[in-house]
Design a protein around this motif. Structure first.
Motif, PDB file in Angstrom:
ATOM      1  N   PRO B  14       0.811  -1.219   0.000  1.00  0.00           N
ATOM      2  CA  PRO B  14       0.000   0.000   0.000  1.00  0.00           C
ATOM      3  C   PRO B  14       0.845   1.269   0.000  1.00  0.00           C
ATOM      4  O   PRO B  14       0.502   2.245  -0.676  1.00  0.00           O
ATOM      5  N   ALA B  15       1.953   1.277   0.720  1.00  0.00           N
ATOM      6  CA  ALA B  15       2.780   2.483   0.782  1.00  0.00           C
ATOM      7  C   ALA B  15       3.396   2.779  -0.576  1.00  0.00           C
ATOM      8  O   ALA B  15       3.299   3.898  -1.098  1.00  0.00           O
ATOM      9  N   GLY B  16       4.038   1.767  -1.161  1.00  0.00           N
ATOM     10  CA  GLY B  16       4.693   1.963  -2.449  1.00  0.00           C
ATOM     11  C   GLY B  16       3.692   2.310  -3.536  1.00  0.00           C
ATOM     12  O   GLY B  16       3.940   3.183  -4.371  1.00  0.00           O
ATOM     13  N   ILE B  33       9.583  -1.007  -8.261  1.00  0.00           N
ATOM     14  CA  ILE B  33      10.194  -2.334  -8.303  1.00  0.00           C
ATOM     15  C   ILE B  33       9.645  -3.185  -7.161  1.00  0.00           C
ATOM     16  O   ILE B  33       9.665  -2.766  -6.011  1.00  0.00           O
ATOM     17  N   GLU B  34       9.150  -4.359  -7.509  1.00  0.00           N
ATOM     18  CA  GLU B  34       8.566  -5.254  -6.499  1.00  0.00           C
ATOM     19  C   GLU B  34       9.259  -6.616  -6.559  1.00  0.00           C
ATOM     20  O   GLU B  34       9.485  -7.165  -7.621  1.00  0.00           O
ATOM     21  N   ARG B  35       9.534  -7.146  -5.398  1.00  0.00           N
ATOM     22  CA  ARG B  35      10.254  -8.414  -5.294  1.00  0.00           C
ATOM     23  C   ARG B  35       9.355  -9.614  -5.604  1.00  0.00           C
ATOM     24  O   ARG B  35       9.782 -10.586  -6.197  1.00  0.00           O
ATOM     25  N   GLN B  45      -1.970  -9.383   5.514  1.00  0.00           N
ATOM     26  CA  GLN B  45      -2.719  -8.430   6.316  1.00  0.00           C
ATOM     27  C   GLN B  45      -4.019  -9.103   6.693  1.00  0.00           C
ATOM     28  O   GLN B  45      -4.443 -10.024   6.015  1.00  0.00           O
ATOM     29  N   GLY B  46      -4.663  -8.626   7.735  1.00  0.00           N
ATOM     30  CA  GLY B  46      -5.884  -9.222   8.307  1.00  0.00           C
ATOM     31  C   GLY B  46      -6.966  -9.598   7.332  1.00  0.00           C
ATOM     32  O   GLY B  46      -7.276 -10.753   7.185  1.00  0.00           O
ATOM     33  N   ALA B  47      -7.640  -8.725   6.650  1.00  0.00           N
ATOM     34  CA  ALA B  47      -7.175  -7.379   6.461  1.00  0.00           C
ATOM     35  C   ALA B  47      -8.359  -6.423   6.412  1.00  0.00           C
ATOM     36  O   ALA B  47      -9.314  -6.661   5.704  1.00  0.00           O
ATOM     37  N   THR B 129      14.382  -7.860  -7.072  1.00  0.00           N
ATOM     38  CA  THR B 129      14.683  -7.397  -5.724  1.00  0.00           C
ATOM     39  C   THR B 129      15.736  -6.304  -5.772  1.00  0.00           C
ATOM     40  O   THR B 129      16.757  -6.454  -6.449  1.00  0.00           O
ATOM     41  N   VAL B 130      15.451  -5.227  -5.092  1.00  0.00           N
ATOM     42  CA  VAL B 130      16.470  -4.191  -4.964  1.00  0.00           C
ATOM     43  C   VAL B 130      17.442  -4.668  -3.885  1.00  0.00           C
ATOM     44  O   VAL B 130      17.040  -4.977  -2.762  1.00  0.00           O
ATOM     45  N   THR B 131      18.694  -4.765  -4.246  1.00  0.00           N
ATOM     46  CA  THR B 131      19.659  -5.336  -3.302  1.00  0.00           C
ATOM     47  C   THR B 131      20.432  -4.265  -2.560  1.00  0.00           C
ATOM     48  O   THR B 131      21.007  -4.514  -1.513  1.00  0.00           O
ATOM     49  N   ALA B 161       9.635   1.776   0.271  1.00  0.00           N
ATOM     50  CA  ALA B 161       8.347   1.327   0.816  1.00  0.00           C
ATOM     51  C   ALA B 161       8.423  -0.184   0.833  1.00  0.00           C
ATOM     52  O   ALA B 161       7.554  -0.876   0.339  1.00  0.00           O
ATOM     53  N   ASP B 162       9.523  -0.677   1.386  1.00  0.00           N
ATOM     54  CA  ASP B 162       9.818  -2.108   1.244  1.00  0.00           C
ATOM     55  C   ASP B 162       9.409  -2.927   2.458  1.00  0.00           C
ATOM     56  O   ASP B 162       9.887  -4.037   2.652  1.00  0.00           O
ATOM     57  N   GLY B 163       8.529  -2.365   3.283  1.00  0.00           N
ATOM     58  CA  GLY B 163       7.944  -3.175   4.344  1.00  0.00           C
ATOM     59  C   GLY B 163       8.774  -3.243   5.603  1.00  0.00           C
ATOM     60  O   GLY B 163       9.864  -2.691   5.694  1.00  0.00           O
ATOM     61  N   VAL B 164       8.235  -3.970   6.560  1.00  0.00           N
ATOM     62  CA  VAL B 164       8.757  -3.937   7.917  1.00  0.00           C
ATOM     63  C   VAL B 164      10.228  -4.331   8.036  1.00  0.00           C
ATOM     64  O   VAL B 164      10.974  -3.759   8.820  1.00  0.00           O
ATOM     65  N   GLY B 226      -5.748 -11.137  18.954  1.00  0.00           N
ATOM     66  CA  GLY B 226      -6.198 -12.024  17.905  1.00  0.00           C
ATOM     67  C   GLY B 226      -7.294 -11.343  17.112  1.00  0.00           C
ATOM     68  O   GLY B 226      -7.856 -10.347  17.558  1.00  0.00           O
ATOM     69  N   PHE B 227      -7.580 -11.866  15.925  1.00  0.00           N
ATOM     70  CA  PHE B 227      -8.643 -11.249  15.146  1.00  0.00           C
ATOM     71  C   PHE B 227      -9.331 -12.287  14.275  1.00  0.00           C
ATOM     72  O   PHE B 227      -8.774 -13.349  13.990  1.00  0.00           O
ATOM     73  N   LEU B 228     -10.533 -11.974  13.899  1.00  0.00           N
ATOM     74  CA  LEU B 228     -11.290 -12.823  12.975  1.00  0.00           C
ATOM     75  C   LEU B 228     -12.135 -11.893  12.115  1.00  0.00           C
ATOM     76  O   LEU B 228     -12.880 -11.073  12.634  1.00  0.00           O
TER      77      LEU B 228
HETATM   78  C1  LIG Z   1      -1.528 -10.370  10.326  1.00  0.00           C
HETATM   79  C2  LIG Z   1      -1.600  -8.908   9.990  1.00  0.00           C
HETATM   80  C3  LIG Z   1      -2.813  -8.266  10.063  1.00  0.00           C
HETATM   81  C4  LIG Z   1      -2.909  -6.914   9.742  1.00  0.00           C
HETATM   82  N1  LIG Z   1      -4.123  -6.349   9.746  1.00  0.00           N
HETATM   83  C5  LIG Z   1      -4.260  -5.075   9.336  1.00  0.00           C
HETATM   84  C6  LIG Z   1      -5.547  -4.511   9.204  1.00  0.00           C
HETATM   85  O1  LIG Z   1      -6.550  -5.174   9.481  1.00  0.00           O
HETATM   86  N2  LIG Z   1      -5.662  -3.253   8.776  1.00  0.00           N
HETATM   87  C7  LIG Z   1      -4.564  -2.510   8.444  1.00  0.00           C
HETATM   88  O2  LIG Z   1      -4.724  -1.378   8.018  1.00  0.00           O
HETATM   89  N3  LIG Z   1      -3.325  -3.010   8.558  1.00  0.00           N
HETATM   90  C8  LIG Z   1      -3.142  -4.288   8.982  1.00  0.00           C
HETATM   91  N4  LIG Z   1      -1.893  -4.824   9.046  1.00  0.00           N
HETATM   92  C9  LIG Z   1      -0.727  -4.001   8.724  1.00  0.00           C
HETATM   93  C10 LIG Z   1      -0.540  -3.811   7.222  1.00  0.00           C
HETATM   94  O3  LIG Z   1      -0.513  -5.073   6.595  1.00  0.00           O
HETATM   95  C11 LIG Z   1       0.764  -3.114   6.928  1.00  0.00           C
HETATM   96  O4  LIG Z   1       0.889  -1.982   7.725  1.00  0.00           O
HETATM   97  C12 LIG Z   1       0.865  -2.693   5.473  1.00  0.00           C
HETATM   98  O5  LIG Z   1       0.854  -3.830   4.646  1.00  0.00           O
HETATM   99  C13 LIG Z   1       2.138  -1.900   5.220  1.00  0.00           C
HETATM  100  O6  LIG Z   1       2.282  -1.606   3.870  1.00  0.00           O
HETATM  101  P1  LIG Z   1       3.690  -1.348   3.222  1.00  0.00           P
HETATM  102  O7  LIG Z   1       3.419  -0.967   1.837  1.00  0.00           O
HETATM  103  O8  LIG Z   1       4.476  -0.431   4.059  1.00  0.00           O
HETATM  104  O9  LIG Z   1       4.456  -2.729   3.330  1.00  0.00           O
HETATM  105  P2  LIG Z   1       4.144  -4.144   2.668  1.00  0.00           P
HETATM  106  O10 LIG Z   1       2.707  -4.334   2.458  1.00  0.00           O
HETATM  107  O11 LIG Z   1       4.875  -5.129   3.514  1.00  0.00           O
HETATM  108  O12 LIG Z   1       4.830  -4.052   1.251  1.00  0.00           O
HETATM  109  C14 LIG Z   1       6.215  -4.013   1.060  1.00  0.00           C
HETATM  110  C15 LIG Z   1       6.509  -4.512  -0.345  1.00  0.00           C
HETATM  111  O13 LIG Z   1       7.882  -4.313  -0.660  1.00  0.00           O
HETATM  112  C16 LIG Z   1       8.392  -5.454  -1.292  1.00  0.00           C
HETATM  113  N5  LIG Z   1       9.836  -5.475  -1.042  1.00  0.00           N
HETATM  114  C17 LIG Z   1      10.467  -5.642   0.132  1.00  0.00           C
HETATM  115  N6  LIG Z   1      11.787  -5.575  -0.022  1.00  0.00           N
HETATM  116  C18 LIG Z   1      12.019  -5.359  -1.337  1.00  0.00           C
HETATM  117  C19 LIG Z   1      13.197  -5.195  -2.118  1.00  0.00           C
HETATM  118  N7  LIG Z   1      14.394  -5.227  -1.573  1.00  0.00           N
HETATM  119  N8  LIG Z   1      13.063  -5.032  -3.447  1.00  0.00           N
HETATM  120  C20 LIG Z   1      11.826  -4.978  -4.020  1.00  0.00           C
HETATM  121  N9  LIG Z   1      10.689  -5.106  -3.317  1.00  0.00           N
HETATM  122  C21 LIG Z   1      10.771  -5.305  -2.005  1.00  0.00           C
HETATM  123  C22 LIG Z   1       7.630  -6.589  -0.646  1.00  0.00           C
HETATM  124  O14 LIG Z   1       7.613  -7.745  -1.456  1.00  0.00           O
HETATM  125  C23 LIG Z   1       6.238  -5.993  -0.465  1.00  0.00           C
HETATM  126  O15 LIG Z   1       5.416  -6.207  -1.578  1.00  0.00           O
HETATM  127  C24 LIG Z   1      -1.763  -6.174   9.369  1.00  0.00           C
HETATM  128  C25 LIG Z   1      -0.539  -6.824   9.309  1.00  0.00           C
HETATM  129  C26 LIG Z   1      -0.446  -8.181   9.599  1.00  0.00           C
HETATM  130  C27 LIG Z   1       0.868  -8.864   9.492  1.00  0.00           C
END
Ligand SMILES: Cc1cc2nc3c(=O)[nH]c(=O)nc-3n(C[C@H](O)[C@H](O)[C@H](O)COP(=O)(O)OP(=O)(O)OC[C@H]3O[C@@H](n4cnc5c(N)ncnc54)[C@H](O)[C@@H]3O)c2cc1C
Ligand SMILES: Cc1cc2nc3c(=O)[nH]c(=O)nc-3n(C[C@H](O)[C@H](O)[C@H](O)COP(=O)(O)OP(=O)(O)OC[C@H]3O[C@@H](n4cnc5c(N)ncnc54)[C@H](O)[C@@H]3O)c2cc1C
Ligand SMILES: Nc1ncnc2c1ncn2[C@@H]1O[C@H](COP(=O)(O)O)[C@@H](O)[C@H]1O
Lengths: 280, 433, 372
Positions: B14-16, B33-35, B45-47, B129-131, B161-164, B226-228
């Motif tokens: 979502p961020a990217g 660029i997406e991995r 995500q839950g989601a 993958t961006v390395t 915006a490569d996630g946690v 927990g969630f459902l």
């Molecule tokens: C179990 C669970 C339940 C959740 N429930 C909710 C919810 O109900 N509501 C809510 O709003 N949020 C929820 N969240 C949180 C939400 O999923 C995240 O906050 C959100 O996905 C963050 O988005 P993002 O774009 O930052 O990261 P991500 O969605 O993690 O995306 C990062 C992207 O970057 C790519 N990437 C990573 N490294 C590289 C690289 N080196 N080169 C290229 N690509 C790369 C990854 O493949 C991925 O596609 C939940 C999370 C979890 C784990």
């Protein structure tokens, strides 16, 4: 050297589940992939292009979503991608599919003559291994199925030598091009496309052809109408009613378990016992 | 020759996607660029999707986004081993369009979002993958290196915006290693059920959905929830705990989830379903205090990789979309003004963040993670007490209600001193306020 | 095959053109190599017999062979004789010097000619590399339907049509396919899917000879060489009576030796699941399953194999399946005959030891000749 590679988008059968209650297949969320067998065909075509120059055109007949599969082949290095898509093609069996593809490949050949047509060994959904031979027949191409290796190509004499998997051995065949090759699995290893290829694929458009553009002459031979076979019933296999008889011994050693198994085998399966007797 | 772009966005979550969409709409030459094999292929995500953040980007998203159900009922359950006590809030008001919360399935949603990004004009490549970030002598980020042959690319600015896990930010030294006490590890499964079964089980109509948020003994005293959620013809169920707690208790979230699914109040809800998807993922839950530096010379960070998650309200994707959008708007504004992508200029991003709900909310709850962490009675003793009290109150057994109240009060006091009780209430009140 | 996920609601009655009603009889293509009839053809004769009886028509074998110099027809006639013993009422025999080593062009021409002349309603071929190559070409030339890799064949008593059942979607479902207003109805069947019928020694039938007007000069494709598998030491998995197979559960390639050890003691062939083949622990010719071999041994011992549907479809025809798996919930226990829950790396050596002892003891008790 101009090769045309036929690919099909298929549901990833490894991820298909049957609904436990309704017994229907749950297609939902099942990712669509390029038929894995077709990638061996694509790789072989790319190798020939890298060696002899020329082009690789990829073609698929399918719904508009199949464009994703074609895009994937572009990113792997194919030069052009054509999606043959039209409502009129829906419900095609292999005979109707090969009719449509043969027509479309002829159209491709009008732009640039085709030396080799490649298909995969079979699809994982249709699984007939018939579309390749069908196209060859319709286009009067020499047919080379189950090819495990392209031994040599002589462009001047327009000859190709291949190794073909046959029953009980490998045939070495020589024939004239144009020919149709169905590649055997594991005959090569798919490349990891370069970044420039990825960028090119992202920019390049996949050409869409409807039945007119694909040069279909006889509309009664495509789609459901042109298909001699229909599916009359789909059902889940009846599971074997009995679960395995478990061989378990409390605190038993592996040797005890083995002995117990042998005893039960002898009791329940005299056929196996007889087979073992032959070997003593 | 190395290709050059105005901006490169790493990641298609979502961020990217929000960032790339904003940039492309503003007319920049963007590469994303997406991995994963496809956007969303591995995203978890839950989601729940909160409409507002997306609406600001794509006002008419409801026309074609793959939304599962809009939420009309929210349940909060506090569980012990046998029972739960909780609140249900359901209102027909939630049925009035435009709806503001939906359940989604990320794999599908991300794919749709990515299509919008491409339609807006961004170039998107997957399975790459961006390395590494490329930097000039002065340390300014000037592009990226990928895992493919011929894989270097240049850009004026790179948005991470490569996630946690953000290996990139860590490798570049933009962000410290995440501490186990700042991330939760969550697992989630999707169970498929026929639509009709699902709707009758949750007492809902077509398109309507239910959310159950749970805390209590399901996490065995560890900090987590927990969630459902009900999807169209499936249920998402999951549980997450702080990584540090899991490590200390030597347990896995999978074990927790198995127990949770067997809980007598939960099992009937998922019974007969077929599990089709299992995934584990980290959630950054350090809150405000864990947010790193989010901009520098030639780079910005958005979404999970900047630790933008509101753990209290389980909001992540909306913060990701908002931070992604703000990052995009920052860059687009500089681009339009012809100003360079220096740290000084990009500092505008931080200002935009501070002015938005993102920072305001995160600031509000900034102490909450630590409070829960230091006081596990919130997750063990209280749920049990609450449940037992409810049981005592509701059981018709000839004991008068006043005595029952006394009994309940006494049991609370037994477990925890009166002073402790008051203190706990105060701590929580301060944190939630 | 049309979209299998949307089964036709009503049963579709097949109405044939008058021209097609003339098509009568069940044919089995008799494949042979190096002097032996391929077992799949015999299995098909068994199946074809049942179909022919249900239809009240004759069962014919189709034999194509090289015309030997000097007119030695013993080999070709021997194939016909085998076909009779396995149930054929007659054989169509085509001999020509272009029908030696299999090639698509002359074989397609020959079979197409034969079908057009004698008009069978059903034509069955083995789903071998030869059968599939030939069936696809012939069906296209004849413009008729072909169902590949059938696991069950039956006749619809209402309209005499062939009901071909085959796995679809990786084996998780079965579908039944019918051919509409087209003849012949063609199907291929994999080796070892159908049971081997009992031969009736001395049973005979008619031979109908048919000529082929084709010269070597007409044929573009030439066979340069044939590298027989024996030279490469290929396993004969499909026809093995005992198979010991290993899967990913063995953990590492070294442990696969334990499978080989047990196989050696049992005089068994070695089988494998796909992941271990892909990991390179053993060659692809050992793979059992949907994209490997179909096997039908008397005893199949599976160690560290989960029993995924793609593996299962290749081996569930075994008379007796013994599964060793550390996971009591492994799907393989749902269809194995015996199960042992345990670590295969411990159980396998114990089994090897036990079988070795047993066979040694038996050898001491029984004189060799009697058991042979
Ligand atoms: C179990 C669970 C339940 C959740 N429930 C909710 C919810 O109900 N509501 C809510 O709003 N949020 C929820 N969240 C949180 C939400 O999923 C995240 O906050 C959100 O996905 C963050 O988005 P993002 O774009 O930052 O990261 P991500 O969605 O993690 O995306 C990062 C992207 O970057 C790519 N990437 C990573 N490294 C590289 C690289 N080196 N080169 C290229 N690509 C790369 C990854 O493949 C991925 O596609 C939940 C999370 C979890 C784990
Ligand atoms: C198009 C397609 C075609 C395919 N074709 C085939 C095919 O032809 N053949 C085939 O086999 N597969 C095929 N597959 C793959 C198939 O889906 C499965 O992935 C595969 O069969 C699994 O192999 P496995 O049982 O060895 O491994 P796993 O499924 O990983 O199972 C390993 C098993 O070992 C057990 N185990 C672990 N440790 C031990 C131990 N110490 N002792 C004993 N047991 C242990 C585990 O409990 C587990 O059950 C195909 C897939 C696709 C998509
Ligand atoms: N719809 C299609 N479009 C393009 N190629 C196809 C299509 N269907 C089958 N093929 C090709 O034909 C081969 C054999 O398919 P099948 O006969 O379905 O097993 C495949 O491996 C593909 O190369």
């Amino acid at each position: 050297m101009h090769s045309v590679v036929c690919i099909k988008q298929v549901p990833d059968s490894a991820q298909i589940r049957v609904h436990p209650v309704t017994n229907t297949i749950m297609r939902q969320g099942v990712p669509a992939i390029v038929n894995p067998y077709d990638l061996f065909a694509l790789e072989e075509a790319l190798r020939l292009r890298d060696r002899f120059g020329g082009r690789v055109t990829v073609i698929s007949m399918g719904p508009p979503q199949a464009e994703v599969a074609l895009r994937k082949t572009l990113s792997l290095g194919a030069d052009d991608a054509i999606l043959v898509t039209d409502k009129a093609f829906a419900g095609a069996d292999t005979l109707a599919t090969s009719y449509a593809l043969a027509a479309a490949i002829r159209q491709i050949g009008k732009e640039l003559p085709v030396d080799l047509v490649f298909t995969g060994k079979q699809t994982i959904d249709g699984d007939t291994a018939q579309v390749g031979p069908g196209i060859a027949r319709r286009m009067h191409l020499q047919l080379l199925t189950y090819v495990s290796r392209i031994v040599e190509i002589d462009l001047d004499r327009r000859e190709i030598v291949v190794e073909r998997r046959a029953e009980g051995g490998v045939q070495v065949l020589r024939t004239r091009m144009p020919a149709l090759v169905t590649m055997l699995e594991d005959s090569n290893r798919m490349r990891f496309g370069s970044l420039p290829d990825m960028l090119r694929a992202a920019r390049q458009a996949v050409t869409h052809w409807d039945k007119t553009a694909a040069g279909i002459e006889d509309v009664t031979r495509i789609g459901l109408k042109g298909s001699p076979t229909i599916v009359s019933k789909v059902f889940t296999p009846t599971p074997r009613s009995q679960r395995a008889e478990m061989i378990a011994i409390e605190d038993g050693s592996a040797a005890d378990l083995a002995a117990a198994l042998l005893a039960r085998l002898a009791e329940r399966f005299p056929g196996v016992e007889k087979e073992l007797a032959k070997r003593s | 020759m190395i290709e050059r772009f105005d901006a490169i966005v790493v990641g298609a979550g979502p961020a990217g996607n929000a960032a790339a969409y904003t940039l492309a709409k503003a007319g920049l030459h963007v590469l994303q660029i997406e991995r994963g094999e496809a956007p969303g292929a591995k995203n978890v995500q839950g989601a729940i999707l909160y409409a507002d953040a997306l609406e600001r980007l794509i006002p008419d998203f409801r026309d074609d986004a793959p939304l599962e159900r809009h939420i009309i009922e929210q349940r909060m359950w506090v569980l012990d081993d046998e029972s739960f006590i909780g609140t249900h809030f359901r209102s027909d008001d939630f049925n009035k369009p435009p709806h503001n919360r939906y359940t989604i399935i990320r794999a599908r949603f991300d794919k749709w979002f990515s299509k919008k990004v491409q339609e807006a004009g961004a170039l998107v490549i997957n399975e790459t993958t961006v390395t590494e970030l490329l930097r000039d002598e002065a340390g300014k980020v000037i592009g990226v290196r990928t895992d493919r042959a011929g894989g270097d690319l240049h850009a004026d600015v790179v948005i991470l915006a490569d996630g946690v896990n953000s290996t990139l930010a860590r490798k570049a030294g933009f962000r410290p290693e995440i501490e186990p006490k700042h991330v939760a590890l969550a697992v989630k499964e999707i169970h498929f059920l026929p639509k009709e079964t699902l709707e009758s089980r949750f007492n809902i109509h077509k398109g309507e959905g239910v959310v159950v948020e749970m805390l209590g003994k399901i996490t065995q005293g560890m900090m987590g929830t927990g969630f459902l959620y009900t999807n169209n013809d499936s249920i998402s169920i999951g549980v997450g705990c702080m990584l540090s707690d899991l490590m200390a208790q030597k347990t896995t979230p999978y074990e927790l989830l198995e127990k949770m699914k067997a809980h007598p109040s939960i099992q009937p809800l998922i019974q007969g379903g077929e599990m089709k998807e299992y995934a584990a993922h980290l959630i950054p839950e350090g809150g405000y205090n864990a947010i790193p530096q989010v901009f520098g010379d030639g780079w910005l960070i958005a979404g999970d990789s900047g630790m933008f998650v509101n753990a209290v309200h389980r909001e992540g994707s909306n913060l990701a979309m908002t931070t992604g959008r703000l990052a995009g708007e920052t860059v687009a504004a500089l681009f339009k003004a012809g100003r360079p992508m220096t740290a000084v200029n990009l500092a505008d991003y931080r200002k935009r963040l501070d002015d938005s709900f993102v920072m305001k909310d995160l600031k509000k709850y900034k102490d909450l993670p630590d409070i829960f962490h230091a006081n596990n009675q919130f997750l063990t003793t209280y749920p049990e007490l609450l449940n037992r009290s409810a049981y005592t109150m509701l059981k018709v057994d000839g004991v008068d209600k006043l005595s029952k109240e006394r009994e309940i009060f006494a049991s609370f006091r037994d477990k925890r001193s009166l002073f402790g009780l008051l203190g706990d209430a105060f701590k929580l009140w301060r944190a939630f306020r | 095959m049309s979209e299998p996920s949307q089964p036709a609601k009503k049963k579709r009655k097949v109405v044939l053109d008058e021209r097609l009603q003339a098509y009568r009889g069940v044919w089995v293509f008799i494949e042979h190599e190096r002097g032996r009839v391929h077992p799949v053809s015999l299995e098909l004769l068994g199946e074809g017999r049942k179909l022919a009886d249900a239809l009240g028509v004759e069962l014919a074998g189709v034999v194509m062979a090289e015309a030997k110099l000097g007119g030695d027809e013993r080999e070709a006639r021997h194939y016909c004789q085998v076909a009779f013993e396995y149930g054929a009422d007659l054989c169509y025999l085509m001999q020509s010097d272009v029908l030696g080593e299999y090639r698509n062009e002359p074989y397609t021409r020959a079979l197409t000619d034969l079908v057009n002349t004698y008009q069978p309603e059903i034509l069955l071929l083995g789903a071998t590399t030869l059968g599939r190559d030939l069936a696809g070409s012939v069906a296209t030339t004849l413009n008729t339907g072909l169902t590949a890799d059938c696991t069950e064949l039956a006749i619809d008593p209402d309209d005499r049509s062939l009901l071909s059942t085959r796995p679809t979607f990786g084996g998780s479902l079965l579908c039944t396919i019918v051919t509409l207003n087209y003849r012949p109805q063609m199907a291929t069947v994999r080796p070892r899917v159908m049971a081997m019928p009992e031969p009736q020694p001395g049973r005979t039938g008619r031979i109908v000879e048919h000529g082929l007007l084709m010269n070597e000069a007409d044929i573009v494709t030439k066979v340069l060489d044939f590298i027989a598998d024996d030279r490469r030491d290929q396993p004969q998995l499909p026809f093995a009576d005992i198979i010991v197979a290993g899967g990913r559960g063995l953990g590492k390639p070294e442990n696969f030796q334990l499978v080989r050890d047990l196989a050696k003691v049992l005089g068994a062939e070695v089988g494998a699941s796909r992941p271990v083949v892909q990991a390179g622990w053993i060659g692809a010719e050992h793979q059992v399953g949907q994209s490997g071999k179909t096997v039908r041994p008397k005893l199949y011992i599976a160690a560290g194999i989960s029993g995924a549907i793609q593996h299962r479809v290749g081996m569930e025809g075994a008379d007796c399946i013994v599964a060793i798996n550390s996971d009591p919930e492994a799907p393989i226990f749902d269809f194995a005959h015996f199960g042992i829950v345990g670590d295969a790396t411990v159980i396998l050596p114990a089994l090897t030891e036990a079988f070795w002892m047993k066979l040694k003891r038996q050898a001491a008790l029984t004189p060799q000749e009697e058991t042979a």
